[in-house]
Design a protein around this motif. Structure first.
Motif, PDB file in Angstrom:
ATOM      1  N   ILE A  10      -1.679  11.460  -9.154  1.00  0.00           N
ATOM      2  CA  ILE A  10      -1.438  11.173  -7.744  1.00  0.00           C
ATOM      3  C   ILE A  10      -0.344  12.105  -7.234  1.00  0.00           C
ATOM      4  O   ILE A  10       0.659  12.331  -7.893  1.00  0.00           O
ATOM      5  CB  ILE A  10      -1.043   9.695  -7.542  1.00  0.00           C
ATOM      6  N   GLY A  11      -0.567  12.669  -6.059  1.00  0.00           N
ATOM      7  CA  GLY A  11       0.392  13.584  -5.455  1.00  0.00           C
ATOM      8  C   GLY A  11       0.106  15.046  -5.744  1.00  0.00           C
ATOM      9  O   GLY A  11       0.769  15.921  -5.203  1.00  0.00           O
ATOM     10  N   ILE A  27      -4.709  16.614  -1.377  1.00  0.00           N
ATOM     11  CA  ILE A  27      -3.718  15.875  -2.151  1.00  0.00           C
ATOM     12  C   ILE A  27      -4.268  14.481  -2.457  1.00  0.00           C
ATOM     13  O   ILE A  27      -4.693  13.755  -1.560  1.00  0.00           O
ATOM     14  CB  ILE A  27      -2.386  15.743  -1.384  1.00  0.00           C
ATOM     15  N   GLU A  29      -4.151  10.682  -3.151  1.00  0.00           N
ATOM     16  CA  GLU A  29      -3.281   9.570  -2.769  1.00  0.00           C
ATOM     17  C   GLU A  29      -3.933   8.250  -3.156  1.00  0.00           C
ATOM     18  O   GLU A  29      -5.152   8.159  -3.285  1.00  0.00           O
ATOM     19  CB  GLU A  29      -3.043   9.585  -1.254  1.00  0.00           C
ATOM     20  N   TYR A  30      -3.119   7.225  -3.309  1.00  0.00           N
ATOM     21  CA  TYR A  30      -3.594   5.864  -3.588  1.00  0.00           C
ATOM     22  C   TYR A  30      -3.507   5.082  -2.297  1.00  0.00           C
ATOM     23  O   TYR A  30      -2.505   5.172  -1.588  1.00  0.00           O
ATOM     24  CB  TYR A  30      -2.721   5.232  -4.667  1.00  0.00           C
ATOM     25  N   THR A  31      -4.534   4.340  -1.943  1.00  0.00           N
ATOM     26  CA  THR A  31      -4.538   3.674  -0.647  1.00  0.00           C
ATOM     27  C   THR A  31      -4.788   2.174  -0.743  1.00  0.00           C
ATOM     28  O   THR A  31      -5.906   1.714  -0.580  1.00  0.00           O
ATOM     29  CB  THR A  31      -5.596   4.283   0.284  1.00  0.00           C
ATOM     30  N   ASN A  47      -7.601   8.235  -2.126  1.00  0.00           N
ATOM     31  CA  ASN A  47      -7.855   8.990  -0.919  1.00  0.00           C
ATOM     32  C   ASN A  47      -7.534  10.458  -1.131  1.00  0.00           C
ATOM     33  O   ASN A  47      -6.532  10.795  -1.727  1.00  0.00           O
ATOM     34  CB  ASN A  47      -6.997   8.423   0.209  1.00  0.00           C
TER      35      ASN A  47
END
Length: 65
Positions: A10-11, A27, A29-31, A47
């Motif tokens: 992540i990131g 990038i 991402e966690y949503t 995401n």
């Protein structure tokens, strides 16, 4: 791919190919907001750009950075 493997990057910038052949790059991402927004009670969505997806939707993933 496992959820723990995806969480570990992540990131970072990634390129993903989904099970239907579509691709996205950006990038990772966690949503958890996705779960709340759609009243879906399993916060397993990630995401990249405009794509919200589960780990099971990924055919292949490449870390670009």
């Amino acid at each position: 791919m496992k959820k723990s493997e995806l969480e570990s990057i992540i990131g970072r910038k990634v390129k993903i190919i989904f099970f239907d052949g579509s691709e996205c790059e950006g990038i990772l991402e966690y949503t958890p907001e996705f779960s709340a927004k759609y009243d879906y009670h399993k916060p397993n969505y990630f995401n990249v750009g405009n794509y919200d997806f589960k780990v099971s939707h990924i055919r292949s993933l490449k870390v670009l950075e």
